[in-house]
Design an enzyme around this catalytic site. Structure first.
Site, PDB file in Angstrom:
ATOM      1  N   TRP A 168      -8.432  -6.493  -3.876  1.00 36.09           N
ATOM      2  CA  TRP A 168      -8.193  -5.943  -5.175  1.00 36.09           C
ATOM      3  C   TRP A 168      -7.280  -5.028  -5.450  1.00 36.09           C
ATOM      4  O   TRP A 168      -6.643  -4.770  -6.340  1.00 36.09           O
ATOM      5  CB  TRP A 168      -9.658  -5.298  -5.340  1.00 36.09           C
ATOM      6  N   HIS A 216     -11.085   0.679  -1.459  1.00 34.18           N
ATOM      7  CA  HIS A 216     -12.417   1.032  -1.011  1.00 34.18           C
ATOM      8  C   HIS A 216     -12.836   2.017  -1.816  1.00 34.18           C
ATOM      9  O   HIS A 216     -14.090   2.077  -2.173  1.00 34.18           O
ATOM     10  CB  HIS A 216     -12.014   1.434   0.311  1.00 34.18           C
ATOM     11  N   LEU A 250     -36.934   2.067  -3.908  1.00 30.09           N
ATOM     12  CA  LEU A 250     -35.910   1.135  -3.352  1.00 30.09           C
ATOM     13  C   LEU A 250     -35.416   1.535  -2.012  1.00 30.09           C
ATOM     14  O   LEU A 250     -35.360   3.212  -1.927  1.00 30.09           O
ATOM     15  CB  LEU A 250     -34.805   1.193  -4.088  1.00 30.09           C
ATOM     16  N   ARG A 296      -8.938  -2.496  12.500  1.00 34.53           N
ATOM     17  CA  ARG A 296      -8.143  -2.199  11.515  1.00 34.53           C
ATOM     18  C   ARG A 296      -7.047  -0.809  11.921  1.00 34.53           C
ATOM     19  O   ARG A 296      -7.276  -0.041  12.724  1.00 34.53           O
ATOM     20  CB  ARG A 296      -8.647  -1.884  10.211  1.00 34.53           C
ATOM     21  N   ARG A 348     -18.610 -16.825   5.091  1.00 38.91           N
ATOM     22  CA  ARG A 348     -18.956 -16.338   6.513  1.00 38.91           C
ATOM     23  C   ARG A 348     -19.876 -15.227   6.527  1.00 38.91           C
ATOM     24  O   ARG A 348     -19.767 -14.429   5.565  1.00 38.91           O
ATOM     25  CB  ARG A 348     -17.615 -16.411   7.224  1.00 38.91           C
ATOM     26  N   ASP A 400     -17.147  -7.617   0.075  1.00 41.30           N
ATOM     27  CA  ASP A 400     -15.861  -8.003   0.622  1.00 41.30           C
ATOM     28  C   ASP A 400     -14.818  -8.184  -0.684  1.00 41.30           C
ATOM     29  O   ASP A 400     -15.168  -8.719  -1.742  1.00 41.30           O
ATOM     30  CB  ASP A 400     -15.999  -9.443   1.560  1.00 41.30           C
TER      31      ASP A 400
HETATM   32  C1  IPE Z   1     -17.143  -8.086   6.607  1.00 34.62           C
HETATM   33  O1  IPE Z   1     -16.107  -8.053   5.840  1.00 34.62           O
HETATM   34  C2  IPE Z   1     -17.417  -6.570   6.845  1.00 34.62           C
HETATM   35  C3  IPE Z   1     -17.584  -5.710   5.694  1.00 34.62           C
HETATM   36  C4  IPE Z   1     -17.921  -6.102   4.379  1.00 34.62           C
HETATM   37  C5  IPE Z   1     -18.279  -4.454   6.122  1.00 34.62           C
HETATM   38  P1  IPE Z   1     -14.659  -8.419   6.712  1.00 34.62           P
HETATM   39  O2  IPE Z   1     -13.376  -8.288   5.792  1.00 34.62           O
HETATM   40  O3  IPE Z   1     -14.447  -7.358   7.933  1.00 34.62           O
HETATM   41  O4  IPE Z   1     -14.682  -9.862   7.324  1.00 34.62           O
HETATM   42  P2  IPE Z   1     -13.806 -10.956   7.905  1.00 34.62           P
HETATM   43  O5  IPE Z   1     -12.803 -10.174   8.787  1.00 34.62           O
HETATM   44  O6  IPE Z   1     -13.204 -11.356   6.674  1.00 34.62           O
HETATM   45  O7  IPE Z   1     -14.470 -11.848   8.811  1.00 34.62           O
HETATM   46  C1  IPE Z   2     -14.549  -4.997   2.430  1.00 36.22           C
HETATM   47  O1  IPE Z   2     -13.249  -5.131   2.043  1.00 36.22           O
HETATM   48  C2  IPE Z   2     -14.640  -3.505   3.004  1.00 36.22           C
HETATM   49  C3  IPE Z   2     -14.731  -3.415   4.456  1.00 36.22           C
HETATM   50  C4  IPE Z   2     -14.729  -4.170   5.200  1.00 36.22           C
HETATM   51  C5  IPE Z   2     -14.836  -2.108   4.680  1.00 36.22           C
HETATM   52  P1  IPE Z   2     -11.915  -5.573   2.829  1.00 36.22           P
HETATM   53  O2  IPE Z   2     -11.465  -4.347   3.131  1.00 36.22           O
HETATM   54  O3  IPE Z   2     -12.456  -6.396   3.829  1.00 36.22           O
HETATM   55  O4  IPE Z   2     -11.150  -6.134   1.550  1.00 36.22           O
HETATM   56  P2  IPE Z   2     -10.212  -7.612   1.835  1.00 36.22           P
HETATM   57  O5  IPE Z   2     -11.212  -8.617   2.515  1.00 36.22           O
HETATM   58  O6  IPE Z   2      -9.179  -7.169   2.700  1.00 36.22           O
HETATM   59  O7  IPE Z   2      -9.898  -7.863   0.496  1.00 36.22           O
HETATM   60 MG    MG Z   3     -12.505  -8.596   4.053  1.00 39.03          MG
END
Ligand code: IPE
Ligand code: IPE
Ligand code: MG
Length: 247
Positions: free
Chosen positions: A35, A47, A141, A81, A200, A30
């Site tokens: 970033w 990403h 792995l 999203r 979480r 996450d």
């Molecule tokens: C969890 O991250 C899902 C992945 C890393 C793929 P999210 O950014 O979607 O989770 P929430 O919305 O903060 O709980």
């Molecule tokens: C996790 O990074 C990757 C995916 C959920 C695909 P996020 O896209 O949730 O990044 P933040 O939490 O918005 O920074």
């Molecule tokens: Mg996130």
């Protein structure tokens, strides 16, 4: 590998206590969006960078002797999203699977998928199927890509699978449900890592993580390096796992 960590991994499996090295590590990757935002770049560049980090960490896991690495790449909730971000992520995942096929084969890494392939764009589901077949025989792995994955969804799909094969008035048991989940042959996760500062699970490996150790890091996923994984492994090695029993 740092000296302290190599001592820990050497002690793994040598008797006298639980192995110091987790067999199965799950990572909630996450922080990609934040970033990018910090650098005034579009979320997509976060990403892209996050995917680079994932490859670095796969190499590190291979090197360190971890047997299973589960990477949470796209949750069943991530469809909420924008269409643009979802399309970008699906395209990125599809390209990765094609481009890195050689990387997985050369390193004898078995790739498996957890999540519902039915909800994925046909091309991505097809690419996942191809890489799974191509790497099925490798036993070093295992990289488990959690894509269109949700812990609740996995349990519901598992119960439905079980209902299809149910005989007579049989009741569901924990063992029977475990066998109906996405990857029944994988060991349960020993250590779940979440980067990006949130504490979480966001629907990751709900059933299997019942007794997993949880490690939360404030660092955003694209900033993670091998030494961050080594820190998490040190944290794991210092845990006293009791599984509800007494020592
Ligand atoms: C969890 O991250 C899902 C992945 C890393 C793929 P999210 O950014 O979607 O989770 P929430 O919305 O903060 O709980
Ligand atoms: C996790 O990074 C990757 C995916 C959920 C695909 P996020 O896209 O949730 O990044 P933040 O939490 O918005 O920074
Ligand atoms: Mg996130």
């Amino acid at each position: 590998m740092t000296d302290a960590l190599s001592a820990l991994t050497r002690s793994a499996g040598q008797g006298g206590g639980p192995p110091a090295l987790p067999v199965h590590v799950g990572i909630i990757m996450d922080g990609n969006g934040r970033w990018a935002e910090l650098r005034k770049k579009p979320r997509s560049s976060g990403h892209r960078e996050g995917l680079r980090t994932a490859k670095t960490l796969v190499k590190a896991a291979l090197d360190l002797g971890i047997k299973v690495l589960s990477l949470y790449a796209f949750s069943t909730e991530n469809w909420k999203r924008t269409g643009e971000e979802v399309a970008f992520l699906m395209d990125l995942i599809g390209r990765h699977l094609k481009k890195e096929e050689k990387f997985y084969r050369e390193n004898r890494i078995r790739v498996v998928h957890s999540g519902d392939p039915a909800g994925l764009p046909e091309r991505v589901a097809g690419d996942l199927g191809d890489i799974r077949r191509l790497t099925a025989a490798y036993d070093g792995l295992t990289v488990n890509l959690a894509i269109n994955y949700g812990g609740r969804d996995e349990i519901v799909r598992g119960v439905n699978r079980w209902l299809k094969g149910r005989e007579g008035g049989e009741s569901l048991t924990e063992e029977a449900l475990s066998r109906c989940l996405d990857l029944p042959d994988l060991p349960e996760p020993d250590l779940i890592i979440r980067t990006g500062g949130e504490s979480r699970l966001s629907n990751f490996l709900l059933w299997g993580s019942a007794y997993a150790e949880l490690y939360f890091s404030d660092k955003l996923w694209p900033d993670w390096t091998r030494s961050d994984l080594e820190e998490a492994l040190k944290f794991y090695a210092a845990r006293d796992r009791k599984f509800g029993g007494l020592k």
